[in-house]
Design a protein around this motif. Structure first.
Motif, mmCIF file in Angstrom:
data_model
loop_
_atom_site.group_PDB
_atom_site.id
_atom_site.type_symbol
_atom_site.label_atom_id
_atom_site.label_comp_id
_atom_site.label_asym_id
_atom_site.label_seq_id
_atom_site.Cartn_x
_atom_site.Cartn_y
_atom_site.Cartn_z
ATOM 1 N N ASN A 99 31.768 32.865 104.602
ATOM 2 C CA ASN A 99 32.495 33.944 103.924
ATOM 3 C C ASN A 99 33.869 33.497 103.426
ATOM 4 O O ASN A 99 34.681 34.324 103.015
ATOM 5 N N MET A 100 34.132 32.209 103.440
ATOM 6 C CA MET A 100 35.466 31.711 103.106
ATOM 7 C C MET A 100 35.884 32.084 101.685
ATOM 8 O O MET A 100 36.971 32.636 101.460
ATOM 9 N N ILE A 101 35.057 31.780 100.705
ATOM 10 C CA ILE A 101 35.459 31.987 99.312
ATOM 11 C C ILE A 101 35.633 33.477 99.021
ATOM 12 O O ILE A 101 36.591 33.875 98.338
ATOM 13 N N GLU A 102 34.763 34.312 99.550
ATOM 14 C CA GLU A 102 34.894 35.754 99.335
ATOM 15 C C GLU A 102 36.235 36.272 99.854
ATOM 16 O O GLU A 102 36.949 37.014 99.157
ATOM 17 N N LEU A 103 36.606 35.859 101.054
ATOM 18 C CA LEU A 103 37.863 36.321 101.641
ATOM 19 C C LEU A 103 39.062 35.802 100.860
ATOM 20 O O LEU A 103 40.058 36.511 100.663
ATOM 21 N N MET A 104 38.970 34.570 100.391
ATOM 22 C CA MET A 104 40.094 34.000 99.649
ATOM 23 C C MET A 104 40.258 34.670 98.287
ATOM 24 O O MET A 104 41.378 34.957 97.852
ATOM 25 N N VAL A 105 39.158 34.941 97.610
ATOM 26 C CA VAL A 105 39.232 35.635 96.320
ATOM 27 C C VAL A 105 39.792 37.043 96.516
ATOM 28 O O VAL A 105 40.643 37.503 95.742
ATOM 29 N N ASN A 106 39.327 37.738 97.547
ATOM 30 C CA ASN A 106 39.829 39.093 97.805
ATOM 31 C C ASN A 106 41.338 39.091 97.995
ATOM 32 O O ASN A 106 42.053 39.958 97.468
ATOM 33 N N ASN A 107 41.841 38.126 98.745
ATOM 34 C CA ASN A 107 43.286 38.051 98.973
ATOM 35 C C ASN A 107 44.027 37.598 97.720
ATOM 36 O O ASN A 107 45.158 38.036 97.468
ATOM 37 N N MET A 108 43.405 36.750 96.937
ATOM 38 C CA MET A 108 44.004 36.339 95.670
ATOM 39 C C MET A 108 44.238 37.551 94.776
ATOM 40 O O MET A 108 45.310 37.725 94.184
ATOM 41 N N VAL A 109 43.235 38.420 94.704
ATOM 42 C CA VAL A 109 43.324 39.616 93.858
ATOM 43 C C VAL A 109 44.274 40.647 94.464
ATOM 44 O O VAL A 109 45.137 41.207 93.784
ATOM 45 N N ASP A 110 44.144 40.889 95.770
ATOM 46 C CA ASP A 110 44.942 41.928 96.422
ATOM 47 C C ASP A 110 46.442 41.652 96.331
ATOM 48 O O ASP A 110 47.243 42.578 96.145
ATOM 49 N N TYR A 111 46.822 40.385 96.471
ATOM 50 C CA TYR A 111 48.240 40.024 96.487
ATOM 51 C C TYR A 111 48.720 39.442 95.160
ATOM 52 O O TYR A 111 49.881 39.033 95.060
ATOM 53 N N GLN A 112 47.829 39.387 94.171
ATOM 54 C CA GLN A 112 48.181 38.781 92.878
ATOM 55 C C GLN A 112 48.790 37.400 93.107
ATOM 56 O O GLN A 112 49.846 37.051 92.558
ATOM 57 N N ALA A 113 48.120 36.621 93.939
ATOM 58 C CA ALA A 113 48.632 35.318 94.369
ATOM 59 C C ALA A 113 48.286 34.219 93.370
ATOM 60 O O ALA A 113 47.342 34.334 92.582
ATOM 61 N N ASP A 114 49.046 33.149 93.420
ATOM 62 C CA ASP A 114 48.756 31.947 92.649
ATOM 63 C C ASP A 114 47.890 30.981 93.450
ATOM 64 O O ASP A 114 47.072 30.252 92.896
ATOM 65 N N VAL A 115 48.112 30.966 94.771
ATOM 66 C CA VAL A 115 47.348 30.104 95.674
ATOM 67 C C VAL A 115 47.101 30.871 96.963
ATOM 68 O O VAL A 115 47.979 31.577 97.462
ATOM 69 N N VAL A 116 45.883 30.734 97.490
ATOM 70 C CA VAL A 116 45.562 31.257 98.818
ATOM 71 C C VAL A 116 45.088 30.087 99.668
ATOM 72 O O VAL A 116 44.241 29.298 99.236
ATOM 73 N N GLN A 117 45.658 29.982 100.868
ATOM 74 C CA GLN A 117 45.298 28.907 101.793
ATOM 75 C C GLN A 117 44.660 29.485 103.035
ATOM 76 O O GLN A 117 45.100 30.496 103.566
#
Length: 343
Positions: A99-117
């Motif tokens: 589930n790694m990519i799903e969680l990272m994409v969700n956080n990318m969108v939720d926080y309008q982030a440039d990078v999620v680690q």
């Protein structure tokens, strides 16, 4: 709701024992909107054929076969073929939680982030290690702006130089190639990327499995490992010019790296038979002694190492050996914080 396609770039070279595990962990992600770019970097084993077999079974996979050029060259080659909004790198002996990519994409969108680690496991054959000091599981999400991020990158505890384990906006990094022909290419690259970041999200839960092979760092050491110091020096110049408030912190990391590599060169005298590289490190420490004194003043063990080294490098080696022996008999407690999970 469409959240954007993710390109996963996997450079491949001499990993036939591990490649299936890696690729299975990607194709079976809960987030399915993927473009999977496999770059066979002239691997002499069966990796190319394994990659082709996966391509035949999954139309999301694109395989490219090229002449061997090293990890940086393979990543750069893969980036040229990326067509997605987001990109991540996976080393071909590592693997992802499903589930790694799903969680990272969700956080990318939720926080309008440039990078999620994501945090990560040090993955051994029969157990995992998780650094709860740097990634406390109770603190799920940390959001950073640029100055804090650069501090964390130089500190190299929570934000590592590693290119893997992170989801990037493609337009953030596509024109920043990896430096070819060097070891530790990520050290030459990461600060250039982080300098462009406005919002950085750190997930303290580990989803990436960083495989640890059995090769001893001493036995596997080569003079190419000194590229790590080259990368830190290049980054230090960047820090001096752009983040002067981090200069002492950068000097501290340079001191640690130089002392460590002097020690490794001593243990590998045959690989530095003339002592040229040891002398180069010694001269560098002497030349920057005043700055190193200032940077190490509040880190007592490092300060002692510098003092002993200046008296004689072998004295520092003796100090480290004594400290290691004392720790073995538990007079000095071992570092805590690595949680072990048996498989």
């Amino acid at each position: 709701m469409q959240k954007g396609k993710v390109s996963v770039v996997v450079p491949i070279y001499k990993v036939e024992m591990y490649l299936n595990r890696c690729l299975d962990s990607i194709i079976n992600q809960t987030y399915s909107d993927l473009e999977i770019i496999l770059v066979d970097d002239g691997s002499p084993d069966s990796c190319g054929e394994i990659a082709d077999d996966y391509q035949a079974e999954d139309d999301r996979i694109k395989v490219f076969h090229k002449k061997n050029g090293g990890l940086s060259d393979a990543r750069n080659y893969g980036m040229k073929h990326v067509t997605s909004e987001y990109i991540m790198f996976v080393d071909s002996d590592d693997w992802l939680d499903l589930n790694m990519i799903e969680l990272m994409v969700n956080n990318m969108v939720d926080y309008q982030a440039d990078v999620v680690q994501s945090a990560f496991y040090y993955a051994h054959d029969d157990y995992l290690l998780y650094d709860t000091r740097s990634y406390p599981p109770e603190e799920n999400v940390v959001v950073m702006e640029k100055k804090q991020l650069m501090h964390e990158l130089v500190d190299n505890k929570r934000v590592k130089n590693f290119a893997w384990g992170k989801l990037y906006k493609t337009n953030l990094i596509k024109d920043i190639p990896f430096k070819k022909g060097v070891f530790f290419e990520d050290v030459f690259w990461a600060h250039k990327v982080m300098d462009r970041v406005n919002t950085y999200v750190l997930l303290n839960k580990p989803f990436y499995n960083y495989y640890q092979r059995d090769d001893s760092i001493v036995a596997a050491y080569s003079l190419k490992n000194l590229d790590f110091i080259r990368g830190l020096k290049e980054r230090h110049q960047f820090i001096q010019h752009n983040y002067p408030e981090l200069v002492n912190q950068s000097y501290r990391m340079l001191l640690k790296a130089n002392l460590e590599h002097y020690y490794l060169l001593l243990l590998n005298r045959k690989k530095d038979s003339t002592g040229y590289n040891r002398n180069k490190i010694k001269n560098y420490i002497e030349k920057n002694h005043n700055q190193f004194i200032i940077s190490a003043r509040n880190e007592h063990q490092l300060y002692r190492q510098l003092m002993f080294f200046r008296i004689h490098p072998y004295l520092n080696l003796f100090y480290l050996a004594v400290r290691k022996s004392i720790r073995k008999v538990k007079i000095i407690p071992a570092n805590k914080g690595l949680k072990r999970i048996n498989l």
